[in-house]
Design a protein around this motif. Structure first.
Motif, PDB file in Angstrom:
ATOM      1  N   MET A   1       0.848  -1.198   0.000  1.00  0.00           N
ATOM      2  CA  MET A   1       0.000   0.000   0.000  1.00  0.00           C
ATOM      3  C   MET A   1       0.891   1.258   0.000  1.00  0.00           C
ATOM      4  N   LYS A   2       0.507   2.221  -0.781  1.00  0.00           N
ATOM      5  CA  LYS A   2       1.300   3.451  -0.833  1.00  0.00           C
ATOM      6  C   LYS A   2       1.132   4.242   0.456  1.00  0.00           C
ATOM      7  N   ASN A   3       2.226   4.888   0.888  1.00  0.00           N
ATOM      8  CA  ASN A   3       2.083   5.755   2.050  1.00  0.00           C
ATOM      9  C   ASN A   3       1.429   7.066   1.614  1.00  0.00           C
ATOM     10  N   ARG A   4       1.055   7.862   2.591  1.00  0.00           N
ATOM     11  CA  ARG A   4       0.266   9.071   2.290  1.00  0.00           C
ATOM     12  C   ARG A   4       1.060  10.063   1.461  1.00  0.00           C
ATOM     13  N   SER A   5       2.344  10.225   1.731  1.00  0.00           N
ATOM     14  CA  SER A   5       3.126  11.204   0.980  1.00  0.00           C
ATOM     15  C   SER A   5       3.240  10.799  -0.494  1.00  0.00           C
ATOM     16  N   ALA A   6       3.343   9.484  -0.771  1.00  0.00           N
ATOM     17  CA  ALA A   6       3.423   9.020  -2.158  1.00  0.00           C
ATOM     18  C   ALA A   6       2.105   9.274  -2.875  1.00  0.00           C
ATOM     19  N   SER A   7       0.994   9.040  -2.180  1.00  0.00           N
ATOM     20  CA  SER A   7      -0.324   9.296  -2.780  1.00  0.00           C
ATOM     21  C   SER A   7      -0.508  10.785  -3.053  1.00  0.00           C
ATOM     22  N   LEU A   8      -0.065  11.616  -2.109  1.00  0.00           N
ATOM     23  CA  LEU A   8      -0.163  13.063  -2.286  1.00  0.00           C
ATOM     24  C   LEU A   8       0.701  13.529  -3.459  1.00  0.00           C
ATOM     25  N   ARG A   9       1.893  12.935  -3.567  1.00  0.00           N
ATOM     26  CA  ARG A   9       2.770  13.289  -4.693  1.00  0.00           C
ATOM     27  C   ARG A   9       2.064  13.018  -6.008  1.00  0.00           C
ATOM     28  N   GLU A  10       1.411  11.869  -6.110  1.00  0.00           N
ATOM     29  CA  GLU A  10       0.721  11.528  -7.342  1.00  0.00           C
ATOM     30  C   GLU A  10      -0.437  12.485  -7.617  1.00  0.00           C
ATOM     31  N   GLU A  11      -1.170  12.866  -6.567  1.00  0.00           N
ATOM     32  CA  GLU A  11      -2.306  13.770  -6.741  1.00  0.00           C
ATOM     33  C   GLU A  11      -1.840  15.165  -7.172  1.00  0.00           C
ATOM     34  N   ILE A  12      -0.779  15.663  -6.545  1.00  0.00           N
ATOM     35  CA  ILE A  12      -0.260  16.987  -6.917  1.00  0.00           C
ATOM     36  C   ILE A  12       0.341  16.942  -8.316  1.00  0.00           C
ATOM     37  N   GLU A  13       1.045  15.844  -8.626  1.00  0.00           N
ATOM     38  CA  GLU A  13       1.619  15.685  -9.960  1.00  0.00           C
ATOM     39  C   GLU A  13       0.513  15.691 -11.023  1.00  0.00           C
ATOM     40  N   GLU A  14      -0.606  15.042 -10.711  1.00  0.00           N
ATOM     41  CA  GLU A  14      -1.730  14.991 -11.641  1.00  0.00           C
ATOM     42  C   GLU A  14      -2.320  16.393 -11.842  1.00  0.00           C
ATOM     43  N   MET A  15      -2.406  17.167 -10.779  1.00  0.00           N
ATOM     44  CA  MET A  15      -2.925  18.539 -10.884  1.00  0.00           C
ATOM     45  C   MET A  15      -2.023  19.380 -11.791  1.00  0.00           C
ATOM     46  N   ILE A  16      -0.714  19.141 -11.712  1.00  0.00           N
ATOM     47  CA  ILE A  16       0.228  19.869 -12.567  1.00  0.00           C
ATOM     48  C   ILE A  16       0.074  19.419 -14.017  1.00  0.00           C
ATOM     49  N   ALA A  17      -0.006  18.085 -14.220  1.00  0.00           N
ATOM     50  CA  ALA A  17      -0.125  17.543 -15.575  1.00  0.00           C
ATOM     51  C   ALA A  17      -1.403  18.019 -16.255  1.00  0.00           C
ATOM     52  N   MET A  18      -2.490  18.151 -15.487  1.00  0.00           N
ATOM     53  CA  MET A  18      -3.777  18.528 -16.073  1.00  0.00           C
ATOM     54  C   MET A  18      -3.989  20.038 -16.119  1.00  0.00           C
ATOM     55  N   GLY A  19      -2.943  20.802 -15.746  1.00  0.00           N
ATOM     56  CA  GLY A  19      -3.012  22.244 -15.893  1.00  0.00           C
ATOM     57  C   GLY A  19      -3.691  22.983 -14.760  1.00  0.00           C
ATOM     58  N   GLN A  20      -4.038  22.263 -13.675  1.00  0.00           N
ATOM     59  CA  GLN A  20      -4.682  22.934 -12.542  1.00  0.00           C
ATOM     60  C   GLN A  20      -3.677  23.761 -11.739  1.00  0.00           C
ATOM     61  N   LEU A  21      -2.410  23.366 -11.820  1.00  0.00           N
ATOM     62  CA  LEU A  21      -1.323  24.123 -11.205  1.00  0.00           C
ATOM     63  C   LEU A  21      -0.336  24.457 -12.322  1.00  0.00           C
ATOM     64  N   GLN A  22      -0.223  25.719 -12.646  1.00  0.00           N
ATOM     65  CA  GLN A  22       0.562  26.159 -13.791  1.00  0.00           C
ATOM     66  C   GLN A  22       2.050  26.328 -13.462  1.00  0.00           C
ATOM     67  N   PRO A  23       2.932  26.253 -14.474  1.00  0.00           N
ATOM     68  CA  PRO A  23       4.351  26.546 -14.257  1.00  0.00           C
ATOM     69  C   PRO A  23       4.520  27.899 -13.572  1.00  0.00           C
ATOM     70  N   GLY A  24       5.341  27.929 -12.516  1.00  0.00           N
ATOM     71  CA  GLY A  24       5.557  29.163 -11.773  1.00  0.00           C
ATOM     72  C   GLY A  24       4.618  29.336 -10.593  1.00  0.00           C
ATOM     73  N   HIS A  25       3.583  28.503 -10.517  1.00  0.00           N
ATOM     74  CA  HIS A  25       2.607  28.614  -9.418  1.00  0.00           C
ATOM     75  C   HIS A  25       3.278  28.291  -8.083  1.00  0.00           C
ATOM     76  N   HIS A  26       3.096  29.168  -7.087  1.00  0.00           N
ATOM     77  CA  HIS A  26       3.655  28.945  -5.750  1.00  0.00           C
ATOM     78  C   HIS A  26       2.836  27.890  -5.028  1.00  0.00           C
ATOM     79  N   LEU A  27       3.514  26.900  -4.457  1.00  0.00           N
ATOM     80  CA  LEU A  27       2.851  25.809  -3.747  1.00  0.00           C
ATOM     81  C   LEU A  27       2.966  26.048  -2.240  1.00  0.00           C
ATOM     82  N   ASP A  28       1.869  26.462  -1.649  1.00  0.00           N
ATOM     83  CA  ASP A  28       1.843  26.771  -0.218  1.00  0.00           C
ATOM     84  C   ASP A  28       1.514  25.506   0.569  1.00  0.00           C
TER      85      ASP A  28
END
Length: 219
Positions: A1-28
C-alpha cells in the motif's frame, strides 16, 4: 500500500499535468494541507519527491513552485525523450511476448476509441498506457525507468500538445504505424516511427508554445 506522501505526490503531480497548477505557481504547504485534509509533514515529503523528479523547484526562503521550462529546454527534453522511445521501440519489437503484444493492441484500441470521441484528456491517459507498455516491452529495466521518469517530467507539455487541433487524430495514426512495426518485429522501423512521433519541430513546436502562452494568460 502506498504511504500518504506518495499518494499526495501523485495527486499533486496529476494537478500539474492537467493544468490545474501552472508553471511558476507557488505551492503553499498550509493551503495544500488544508485542501487534502492532512498535516504539513506528508505535504512537505510529497513536495520533496516532486522536486527530486524536477517537476517542482524548492528554493530556500522562496518555498516551492511548479517548475518552469524554457523553450530551449523543452526542445532538448523532447529530443532526449524521442531517443528513449526509439530505443524502447527497437527493443520491444525484438523482445515483446505474444501476451505483451496483445496488451499493446488492446491499449491501441482504447486510444482509437478516445480519439473518435474527441476527448483529448481521455486520449492523454490511454496514450500514457500505450507508451508505458512499449517501455516495459523493451525488457530493459534501466531504460524503461529513465524513459518513464522523463515521460512524467514532460506530462504537462505532452497533454498540451494533444490539445492542438487535429493532433490527437495524427497521434493515433502514428501509433498505428508503431504497432504495425512492433508486431512485424521491425525494430528499426519501430524506432524511426517512435522518434518521429515524439520529436517536436517547426509548426508543432510553435503550436505547443502558443498553447502554453494561451493557458498562462487565462490563469
Amino acid at each position: 500500500m502506498k504511504n500518504r506522501s506518495a499518494s499526495l505526490r501523485e495527486e499533486i503531480e496529476e494537478m500539474i499535468a492537467m493544468g490545474q497548477l501552472q508553471p511558476g505557481h507557488h505551492l503553499d504547504e498550509t493551503e495544500l494541507a488544508s485542501q487534502f485534509g492532512v498535516s504539513r509533514t506528508p505535504i512537505r515529503e510529497a513536495l520533496i519527491q516532486l522536486a527530486s523528479m524536477g517537476i517542482i523547484d524548492m528554493r530556500p526562503r522562496r518555498g516551492a513552485q511548479v517548475a518552469t521550462v524554457s523553450p530551449q529546454q523543452l526542445v532538448e527534453m523532447f529530443e532526449v525523450m524521442a531517443e528513449f522511445e526509439a530505443m524502447c521501440g527497437r527493443m520491444a519489437a525484438r523482445r515483446m511476448s505474444d501476451e505483451e503484444m496483445q496488451a499493446l493492441q488492446s491499449a491501441h484500441r482504447a486510444c482509437k476509441e478516445a480519439s473518435e470521441s474527441g476527448d483529448s484528456d481521455d486520449y492523454f491517459y490511454q496514450n500514457e498506457l500505450f507508451h508505458q507498455l512499449i517501455y516495459q516491452g523493451s525488457h530493459n529495466e534501466f531504460l524503461s525507468t529513465q524513459a518513464m521518469n522523463l515521460h512524467r517530467r514532460l506530462r504537462p507539455y505532452r497533454r498540451l500538445q494533444l490539445r492542438v487541433r487535429d493532433r490527437v487524430k495524427m497521434s493515433f495514426h502514428e501509433h498505428d504505424q508503431v504497432v504495425a512495426a512492433i508486431i512485424a518485429g521491425d525494430g528499426e522501423l519501430a524506432a524511426q516511427m517512435l522518434r518521429g512521433h515524439i520529436i517536436i519541430q517547426g509548426e508543432r513546436f510553435a503550436d505547443l508554445i502558443a498553447s502554453m502562452k494561451k493557458l498562462s494568460a487565462a490563469t
